[in-house]
Design an enzyme around this catalytic site. Structure first.
Site, PDB file in Angstrom:
ATOM      1  CE  LYS A 140       7.816 -33.477 -36.807  1.00 35.40           C
ATOM      2  NZ  LYS A 140       6.649 -33.181 -37.294  1.00 35.40           N
ATOM      3  CE  LYS A 224       7.068 -40.065 -34.802  1.00 39.18           C
ATOM      4  NZ  LYS A 224       6.323 -39.164 -33.995  1.00 39.18           N
ATOM      5  CG  ASN A 242       3.196 -33.683 -40.191  1.00 44.45           C
ATOM      6  OD1 ASN A 242       3.185 -33.863 -38.827  1.00 44.45           O
ATOM      7  ND2 ASN A 242       4.449 -33.782 -40.440  1.00 44.45           N
ATOM      8  CG  HIS A 245      -0.491 -34.197 -37.733  1.00 45.67           C
ATOM      9  ND1 HIS A 245      -1.088 -35.497 -38.180  1.00 45.67           N
ATOM     10  CD2 HIS A 245      -0.227 -34.126 -36.411  1.00 45.67           C
ATOM     11  CE1 HIS A 245      -0.970 -36.250 -37.039  1.00 45.67           C
ATOM     12  NE2 HIS A 245      -0.264 -35.451 -36.097  1.00 45.67           N
ATOM     13  CG  HIS A 249      -1.214 -28.853 -36.049  1.00 42.01           C
ATOM     14  ND1 HIS A 249       0.288 -28.769 -36.365  1.00 42.01           N
ATOM     15  CD2 HIS A 249      -1.251 -29.701 -34.982  1.00 42.01           C
ATOM     16  CE1 HIS A 249       0.936 -29.944 -36.064  1.00 42.01           C
ATOM     17  NE2 HIS A 249      -0.034 -30.563 -35.221  1.00 42.01           N
ATOM     18  CG  HIS A 262      -2.338 -33.865 -31.329  1.00 40.31           C
ATOM     19  ND1 HIS A 262      -2.106 -32.945 -32.161  1.00 40.31           N
ATOM     20  CD2 HIS A 262      -1.782 -34.833 -31.674  1.00 40.31           C
ATOM     21  CE1 HIS A 262      -1.330 -33.400 -33.188  1.00 40.31           C
ATOM     22  NE2 HIS A 262      -1.085 -34.560 -32.864  1.00 40.31           N
TER      23      HIS A 262
END
Length: 357
Positions: A140, A224, A242, A245, A249, A262
């Site tokens: 990503k 992962k 996610n 997330h 975000h 983050h």
């Protein structure tokens, strides 16, 4: 040295994990395709490790791009700085880009590599714990937009990921804890035994015990890598990575990039997702307490920022890559160790959760 493989047929690549890997010349050069090399780093990491990387590249045509440090610089403007350097130095499509830094540098370096002449090789050398266990693996890449995080980017896999745990000795405590948030996530979505191990060993991780760190990094990368091999472009199970997330975000965008790291935003977001899972009858109160307690032990925030109203928060969540046809979709937990695929959540349920934490 631990070596894992992200299995993607002819685009498969290794993840190397050990101490002293930045001292290994052959490990780096075996993945460089030509004499042209551009190293992208930032003004915090470069003084520490740039020379260490360059000393292995004697005889190569080396160019460097040093960007300002911080999420607020993960922009198209910074990306153009990389392109300007590649073009000014007449780099060909056989060149190799080395991303030396944390998640911001890895994401931007990878996106630049994906775009320049429609794709050049790149190598990830992640220097933060979060980048080592998450963002450097899986391909990503991208930049932020004022209206949404990581909304401009591409899937583009590296040639290799080189994880030297020695670099974590220079990482400050806040950045280190931010990385722990992603490690906790893996236990929550895929392995209750790993979650229990983290409960028992968080003190060792915070003390940066080398054996515990290497185990946690290797295990996280393996989880992962397995998910990415099964679902590279996030059409199914990869979406569970996610967890937290969509909330996180929204925090990063709403509060301004760089206000929350983050991992800090993901920690809060995961606690919100756990509360929402409880409201949907999936988790118990005991489960939620265990989750929040572990994040607290990791020295991470667990409470939503008061500066954002619930209505503002939900509006920010509406700009997310998992959303479909205007519906806000969130990853929930069926139990500790098992995540559900994203489901649409009504606005009232989101506001109730946001008002509770």
């Amino acid at each position: 040295m631990k070596t894992l493989t992200v299995a993607l047929d002819d685009r498969s690549y290794p993840i190397y994990i050990s101490e002293h890997l930045l001292n290994n010349s052959e490990l780096l050069t075996r993945h460089i395709q030509s004499k042209q090399v551009v190293i992208v780093s930032n003004d915090v990491v470069a003084p520490l490790y740039l020379q260490k990387v360059k000393q292995h590249l004697i005889g190569y045509d080396i160019t460097q791009v040093i960007l300002p440090d911080g999420e607020q610089y993960k922009t198209l403007e910074s990306l153009n700085t990389i392109f300007d350097t590649l073009l000014a130095n007449k780099f060909s499509r056989n060149a190799t880009l080395i991303a030396l830094g944390g998640g911001v540098i890895g994401d931007m370096g990878g996106f630049a590599a994906a775009c320049y002449q429609r794709g050049i090789a790149f190598i990830q050398i992640p220097t933060t714990l979060l980048a080592q266990v998450d963002s450097s693996v899986g391909g990503k890449t991208g930049v932020n937009h004022p209206l949404g995080k990581n909304m401009i980017g591409a899937f583009y896999q590296p040639q290799a990921v080189i994880i030297d745990v020695d670099v974590l000795t220079t990482l400050d405590e806040r950045q280190f804890s931010a990385g722990l948030a992603e490690i906790i996530k893996y236990g929550l979505i895929r392995d209750v035994d790993f979650f229990c191990w983290l409960e028992d060993n968080m003190g060792k991780l915070l003390a940066r015990d080398q054996e515990a760190l290497i185990y946690a990094i290797e295990y996280s990368c393996k989880m992962k890598a397995d998910v990415v091999a099964e679902d590279e472009h996030e059409s199914g199970i990869r979406a569970t990575l996610n967890l937290g997330h969509t909330f996180g975000h929204a925090i990063e965008t709403g509060m301004g990039y760089g206000c929350y790291l983050h991992g800090e935003a993901v920690a809060i977001g995961t606690c919100l997702a756990a509360d929402l899972s409880k409201r949907k009858g999936l988790l118990t109160e005991v489960d939620v307490t265990r989750i929040i307690t572990l994040f607290k032990h990791a020295k991470l925030p667990v409470v939503s920022p008061t500066e954002l109203s619930s209505a503002q928060f939900v509006d920010l969540m509406a700009v997310d890559k998992k959303n479909v046809d205007g519906n806000i979709r969130v990853i929930l937990l069926e139990s500790i160790g098992k995540a559900a695929l994203p489901i649409a959540i009504d606005r009232l349920s989101l506001i109730q959760t946001l008002d509770n934490l």
